[in-house]
Scaffold this active site. Sequence first.
Site, short mmCIF file in Angstrom:
data_model
loop_
_atom_site.label_atom_id
_atom_site.label_comp_id
_atom_site.label_asym_id
_atom_site.label_seq_id
_atom_site.Cartn_x
_atom_site.Cartn_y
_atom_site.Cartn_z
N TYR A 1 0.86 -1.19 0.00
CA TYR A 1 0.00 0.00 0.00
C TYR A 1 0.90 1.24 0.00
O TYR A 1 1.44 1.64 1.02
CB TYR A 1 -0.95 0.01 1.21
CG TYR A 1 -1.88 -1.19 1.26
CD1 TYR A 1 -2.12 -1.97 0.14
CD2 TYR A 1 -2.53 -1.54 2.43
CE1 TYR A 1 -2.97 -3.07 0.18
CE2 TYR A 1 -3.39 -2.64 2.50
CZ TYR A 1 -3.59 -3.40 1.35
OH TYR A 1 -4.42 -4.49 1.41
N PRO B 1 -15.50 -4.72 1.65
CA PRO B 1 -16.78 -4.96 2.33
C PRO B 1 -17.97 -4.32 1.62
O PRO B 1 -19.11 -4.70 1.85
CB PRO B 1 -16.57 -4.34 3.72
CG PRO B 1 -15.47 -3.35 3.53
CD PRO B 1 -14.57 -3.93 2.48
N GLY C 1 -15.96 -3.24 -3.36
CA GLY C 1 -15.14 -2.27 -4.09
C GLY C 1 -15.90 -0.98 -4.38
O GLY C 1 -15.64 -0.30 -5.35
N LEU D 1 -22.23 0.99 -2.80
CA LEU D 1 -22.52 2.37 -2.41
C LEU D 1 -22.99 3.22 -3.58
O LEU D 1 -23.35 4.38 -3.41
CB LEU D 1 -21.26 3.01 -1.79
CG LEU D 1 -20.57 2.19 -0.69
CD1 LEU D 1 -19.37 2.94 -0.14
CD2 LEU D 1 -21.54 1.85 0.42
N1 LIG Z 1 -6.00 -8.97 0.74
C1 LIG Z 1 -6.20 -8.28 -0.35
O1 LIG Z 1 -5.86 -8.68 -1.46
C2 LIG Z 1 -6.88 -6.93 -0.24
C3 LIG Z 1 -7.31 -6.26 -1.40
C4 LIG Z 1 -7.94 -5.02 -1.24
C5 LIG Z 1 -8.12 -4.49 0.03
N2 LIG Z 1 -7.66 -5.15 1.14
C6 LIG Z 1 -7.84 -4.63 2.51
O2 LIG Z 1 -9.22 -4.53 2.74
C7 LIG Z 1 -9.55 -3.20 3.17
C8 LIG Z 1 -10.97 -2.89 2.73
O3 LIG Z 1 -11.04 -2.74 1.33
P1 LIG Z 1 -11.44 -1.33 0.73
O4 LIG Z 1 -10.94 -0.27 1.65
O5 LIG Z 1 -10.94 -1.27 -0.68
O6 LIG Z 1 -13.04 -1.47 0.78
P2 LIG Z 1 -14.20 -1.04 -0.24
O7 LIG Z 1 -15.32 -1.97 -0.09
O8 LIG Z 1 -13.74 -0.84 -1.62
O9 LIG Z 1 -14.57 0.38 0.33
C9 LIG Z 1 -13.70 1.44 0.34
C10 LIG Z 1 -14.32 2.61 -0.44
O10 LIG Z 1 -15.53 2.99 0.18
C11 LIG Z 1 -15.47 4.34 0.62
N3 LIG Z 1 -16.10 4.40 1.96
C12 LIG Z 1 -15.65 3.82 3.11
N4 LIG Z 1 -16.52 4.06 4.11
C13 LIG Z 1 -17.54 4.79 3.58
C14 LIG Z 1 -18.73 5.34 4.11
N5 LIG Z 1 -19.06 5.18 5.39
N6 LIG Z 1 -19.54 6.04 3.27
C15 LIG Z 1 -19.23 6.20 1.96
N7 LIG Z 1 -18.10 5.70 1.40
C16 LIG Z 1 -17.26 5.01 2.21
C17 LIG Z 1 -14.01 4.73 0.63
O11 LIG Z 1 -13.85 6.08 0.24
P3 LIG Z 1 -13.45 7.24 1.30
O12 LIG Z 1 -11.96 7.17 1.44
O13 LIG Z 1 -13.95 8.44 0.62
O14 LIG Z 1 -14.18 6.93 2.58
C18 LIG Z 1 -13.42 3.80 -0.44
O15 LIG Z 1 -13.50 4.40 -1.71
C19 LIG Z 1 -8.43 -2.34 2.55
O16 LIG Z 1 -8.31 -1.09 3.18
C20 LIG Z 1 -7.24 -3.25 2.76
O17 LIG Z 1 -6.75 -3.13 4.09
C21 LIG Z 1 -7.07 -6.37 0.99
#
Ligand SMILES: NC(=O)c1ccc[n+]([C@@H]2O[C@H](COP(=O)([O-])OP(=O)(O)OC[C@H]3O[C@@H](n4cnc5c(N)ncnc54)[C@H](OP(=O)(O)O)[C@@H]3O)[C@@H](O)[C@H]2O)c1
Length: 294
Positions: free
Chosen positions: A68, A214, A217, A221
């Site tokens: 990251y 969660p 992606g 939303l």
């Molecule tokens: N193991 C793997 O291969 C892998 C791959 C991807 C991710 N991950 C991990 O999983 C975590 C979760 O994935 P993700 O962060 O990509 O999740 P996600 O489901 O894609 O959600 C994140 C997106 O939602 C927005 N968001 C978050 N809270 C919100 C809210 N309350 N209201 C409106 N928008 C909201 C964020 O934007 P804002 O910044 O504007 O809130 C961001 O754009 C990552 O941070 C990482 O630690 C792991």
Amino acid sequence: MSKKITSAAASGTFLIGGDVPVHRLGYGTMRLVGDGAWGEPADPAEAKRVLRRAVDLGVTLIDTADAYGPEIAERLIGETLVPYPAGVVIATKGGITRQGPAKTEYVGRAGYLIQCVEMSLRRLKLERIDLYQLHRIDPRTPLEESLGALKRMQEQGKIRHIGLSEVTPAEIEDAEKIVPIVTVQNRYSLADLRHEETLKYCGLRGIGFLPWYPYAGGKLLKPDYPAAQTLGHIAARHGATIPQLSLAWLLQRSPVLMPIPGTSKVAHLEENVAAAELKLSPEEWAEVETTAKS
Ligand SMILES: NC(=O)c1ccc[n+]([C@@H]2O[C@H](COP(=O)([O-])OP(=O)(O)OC[C@H]3O[C@@H](n4cnc5c(N)ncnc54)[C@H](OP(=O)(O)O)[C@@H]3O)[C@@H](O)[C@H]2O)c1
């Protein structure tokens, strides 16, 4: 509901590897850095506020990875949270290299992974990493070589527990022939059940499951997501939002699930943590699942 201040403790506790307690609702740091997990945060001060606020709100599981930024999310954690408050667990990962925004390659060679662990320890300012996850199984490297390297780091006291990411039950079984596996981190949400079999496997064995994406992606939303309106109505009945509904669904789905929602904004973080208190009846959850599938 979104304005109320809730502690992540309300999500309950999971014991990683049987001896590392964390509150089940965690925080993922991928969204702290630039787009495509590349480069510095758009707002570095807000990124640090998010990390501090997460800990203030009782989040004890912080997920990160050397990929990251690369390196930037781990550096921000080390700069912002050291000395770590008691009970805070940093779960990091290695095995994915990054060549540009959303441009990656998997590398599981022993020498590379050993360097990854050493560099993560340095950036995170830790003597031991509580949970080190192999970010991907590298198809060009024997699993014995990748996990053998992590096992050696564990024997040297540099890693406490080992996890995997994006794996099937068969891959977990192969890995367990080399080293105990305490967690997996797979893509999983209300709108993305591709890893249902792995979740069942983990549930039966008490292996922790960190679902990434969660909100699928961000798909969940989007106002044009077909189920968005109905899910919004169900959430609104409880004074909640769709992100909160998505996280609360994960928390009730299985006691081994530990969601790690990512955000770059304090306001979203507070909203997400408040999901720990959202409770629906079994009939209402059935309605949510039917709606998400429609
Ligand atoms: N193991 C793997 O291969 C892998 C791959 C991807 C991710 N991950 C991990 O999983 C975590 C979760 O994935 P993700 O962060 O990509 O999740 P996600 O489901 O894609 O959600 C994140 C997106 O939602 C927005 N968001 C978050 N809270 C919100 C809210 N309350 N209201 C409106 N928008 C909201 C964020 O934007 P804002 O910044 O504007 O809130 C961001 O754009 C990552 O941070 C990482 O630690 C792991």
